[in-house]
Design a protein around this motif. Structure first.
Motif, PDB file in Angstrom:
ATOM      1  N   PHE A  44     -32.365   5.025 -25.434  1.00 32.90           N
ATOM      2  CA  PHE A  44     -33.732   4.514 -25.510  1.00 32.90           C
ATOM      3  C   PHE A  44     -34.123   4.395 -26.973  1.00 32.90           C
ATOM      4  O   PHE A  44     -34.004   5.347 -27.742  1.00 32.90           O
ATOM      5  N   PRO A  46     -37.416   3.393 -29.195  1.00 30.14           N
ATOM      6  CA  PRO A  46     -38.843   3.077 -29.140  1.00 30.14           C
ATOM      7  C   PRO A  46     -39.139   1.688 -29.689  1.00 30.14           C
ATOM      8  O   PRO A  46     -38.423   1.189 -30.579  1.00 30.14           O
ATOM      9  N   HIS A  47     -40.171   1.075 -29.156  1.00 37.09           N
ATOM     10  CA  HIS A  47     -40.508  -0.302 -29.513  1.00 37.09           C
ATOM     11  C   HIS A  47     -40.631  -0.501 -31.018  1.00 37.09           C
ATOM     12  O   HIS A  47     -40.162  -1.497 -31.576  1.00 37.09           O
ATOM     13  N   THR A 445     -34.014  -2.786 -22.336  1.00 39.14           N
ATOM     14  CA  THR A 445     -34.528  -1.887 -23.370  1.00 39.14           C
ATOM     15  C   THR A 445     -34.474  -0.409 -22.980  1.00 39.14           C
ATOM     16  O   THR A 445     -34.890   0.442 -23.765  1.00 39.14           O
ATOM     17  N   GLU A 447     -36.309   1.264 -21.182  1.00 38.10           N
ATOM     18  CA  GLU A 447     -37.628   1.893 -21.132  1.00 38.10           C
ATOM     19  C   GLU A 447     -38.127   1.936 -19.692  1.00 38.10           C
ATOM     20  O   GLU A 447     -37.615   1.214 -18.826  1.00 38.10           O
ATOM     21  N   GLU A 449     -41.668   1.904 -19.034  1.00 41.40           N
ATOM     22  CA  GLU A 449     -42.995   1.304 -18.918  1.00 41.40           C
ATOM     23  C   GLU A 449     -42.947  -0.179 -18.549  1.00 41.40           C
ATOM     24  O   GLU A 449     -43.964  -0.746 -18.163  1.00 41.40           O
ATOM     25  N   ASN A 461     -41.391   6.843 -20.607  1.00 39.45           N
ATOM     26  CA  ASN A 461     -40.227   6.392 -21.376  1.00 39.45           C
ATOM     27  C   ASN A 461     -39.310   7.534 -21.800  1.00 39.45           C
ATOM     28  O   ASN A 461     -38.115   7.323 -22.042  1.00 39.45           O
ATOM     29  N   SER A 462     -39.863   8.733 -21.908  1.00 36.12           N
ATOM     30  CA  SER A 462     -39.074   9.894 -22.337  1.00 36.12           C
ATOM     31  C   SER A 462     -38.496  10.671 -21.167  1.00 36.12           C
ATOM     32  O   SER A 462     -37.878  11.723 -21.367  1.00 36.12           O
TER      33      SER A 462
END
Length: 489
Positions: A44, A46-47, A445, A447, A449, A461-462
């Motif tokens: 993952f 982050p954006h 991605t 993720e 969300e 996301n975590s």
């Protein structure tokens, strides 16, 4: 304006349902003897750390070894999924409540052969899918099984560099034949590979290939790996039909309908070429031979496929029963002799001013689905199956626990309307499985969300959350769509 076919119902027996992938859904990445897959290595990011990239699923050999060491502090969401492994009964009951006729899922290769080279399959892995299929069939839901969906044993990437090596044909067939033998009385709908044309975008995702280890150009390797997959797919088709009389086995592509950027003939020709690069995949699998335009492309770009005697006949003799495809967006083709950077892009950087885009920048084009259905059917005259379509969006949970996802209903409503139009046009359409009927980990991605589901899963996301399942507004809407066989949208 296009005529809206009010009150129209889809053909009797139309297969309504949802679609998932094992690596995004199941979790339990090390349970009951499962080995690590290539998807288990997708971190993952982050954006704010993605450098504007919408696709973060590539891994090189250095990263792979670091991740295998296990002390990186990196979170790998696909290892956790949404724990379908331990929630499958609850989840399938919710699918049944919506009225699903079919559920598309994939089988994790590493649950069956943890490294890919075992001679005896892992019984615990086989038994898990027996339980899943039995639960589905209890509710009258047909399983639609994708044999290979963006994952393979990571050891096959390390040892053979994935589908760059022809050895993969033998190993894939061992896997496929094990599935056919075990589940021949439970599964009659099959897909050999998910979105086979993805390998042109990501060697790692589509082929388990570590780009920093390839021999030759990326394009040469992509097409050689594609050939190996074509042969493997054809041999799987042959075996499936021999082992499971009456089974239906298809191919699958990511369909990106392509529009010319202008009325310039050069743009129209570029658009045609972009289309051909994707359509040659079902061309080979449905018609059994490489089309002339690809032979020319290979020659002009110094791409030489290594084939073994008999390969062409294998492709010719073992064509698929139907063409499955995903549809999310349309694409713009533009000719520029000095810039080929947009060619083959999964998400074009050329924006269509006539279309809205999702929160992730994906163009929303329902009419494009009708165009895609007509073009595919006109070209191949074979049954079609939409096995992925949906809207990834951020959902808000209200204080009472409800999720009012009218945007998802609007998206799917407009796409199903265009499906109805295409069927009225004469297209033979088998069914529709919305992508991610339950929230799962994003393919592109990793993720959480970016949600597609009718069913909300409490996880961030975590990986934090209760994993509790709850029904969104779209859940009740889709239930009515299925009950009415598409006449009530």
């Amino acid at each position: 304006m296009l005529k809206h076919t009010e009150g129209f119902s889809f053909p009797q027996g139309f297969l309504w349902g949802g679609a998932t992938a094992a690596n995004q859904l199941e979790g339990a990445y090390d349970a009951d003897g499962k080995g690590l897959s290539t998807s288990d290595m997708a971190p993952f990011i982050p954006h704010e750390l993605r450098d504007g990239k919408d696709f973060t699923f590539d891994v090189d050999s250095v990263q792979l070894e670091e991740y295998l060491d296990g002390d990186t502090g990196v979170y790998f969401p696909k290892r956790k999924g949404v724990d379908f492994y331990n929630h499958y009964k609850e989840d399938i009951a919710l699918f049944a409540e919506m009225g699903f006729k079919v559920f598309r899922l994939s089988i994790a290769w590493t649950r069956i052969f943890p490294t890919g080279e075992e001679t005896v399959p892992n019984e615990a892995g086989l038994a898990f899918y027996d339980k899943v299929f039995d639960e589905l069939l209890k509710y009258g839901i047909e399983p639609l099984v994708t044999i290979s969906h963006y994952e393979m044993p990571v050891e096959l990437s390390r040892k053979y560099n994935g589908w760059e090596n022809r050895k993969m044909i033998e190993l894939y067939l061992k896997f496929a034949n094990t599935l056919f033998d075990r589940y021949k009385n439970k599964v009659k709908y099959w897909i050999t590979f998910n979105e086979m044309n993805m390998i042109l975008t990501s060697l790692y995702t589509g082929g388990g290939i570590l780009e920093d280890r390839i021999l030759g150009t990326k394009e040469q390797v992509a097409y050689q790996a594609t050939h190996h997959q074509f042969v493997a797919s054809a041999l799987a088709v042959k075996s499936c039909k021999e082992k499971i009389p009456g089974a239906q086995i298809g191919c699958m592509i990511c369909r990106l309908e392509t529009y010319a950027a202008s009325s310039k003939p050069e743009d129209a020709l570029q658009t045609l070429k972009e289309d051909q690069m994707n359509l040659f995949y079902p061309e080979v699998q449905a018609r059994g031979e490489y089309p002339a335009y690809m032979q020319r492309y290979f020659k002009e770009n110094q791409i030489e496929l290594v084939k073994e005697p008999g390969d062409d006949q294998i492709l010719k003799d073992n064509t698929v029963d139907y063409i499955a495809f995903s549809y999310y967006m349309t694409y713009i083709g533009k000719y520029d002799p000095n810039d080929n950077s947009n060619s083959g892009m999964l998400v074009s950087q050329i924006k269509n001013p006539h279309l809205q885009v999702s929160e992730w920048g994906w163009p929303i084009d329902p009419i494009g689905l009708r165009i895609a259905l007509n073009r595919l059917y006109d070209r191949y005259r074979m049954p079609l199956f939409i096995v992925e379509n949906g809207l990834g969006a951020k959902d808000v949970v209200e204080e009472d626990g409800s999720v009012h996802d009218s945007y998802r209903i609007d998206y799917l409503q407009k796409h199903i309307e265009q499906m109805r139009e295409a069927v009225q046009d004469g297209v033979e359409l088998m069914g529709f499985t919305s992508w991610g009927p339950i929230d799962i980990i994003s393919c592109s991605t990793s993720e959480m969300e970016k949600r597609y589901g009718f069913i909300y899963v409490d996880q961030d996301n975590s990986g934090n959350g209760t994993l509790e399942r709850s029904r969104k507004d779209s859940f009740y809407w889709y239930k009515k769509v299925i009950e009415s066989n598409g006449s009530e949208l």
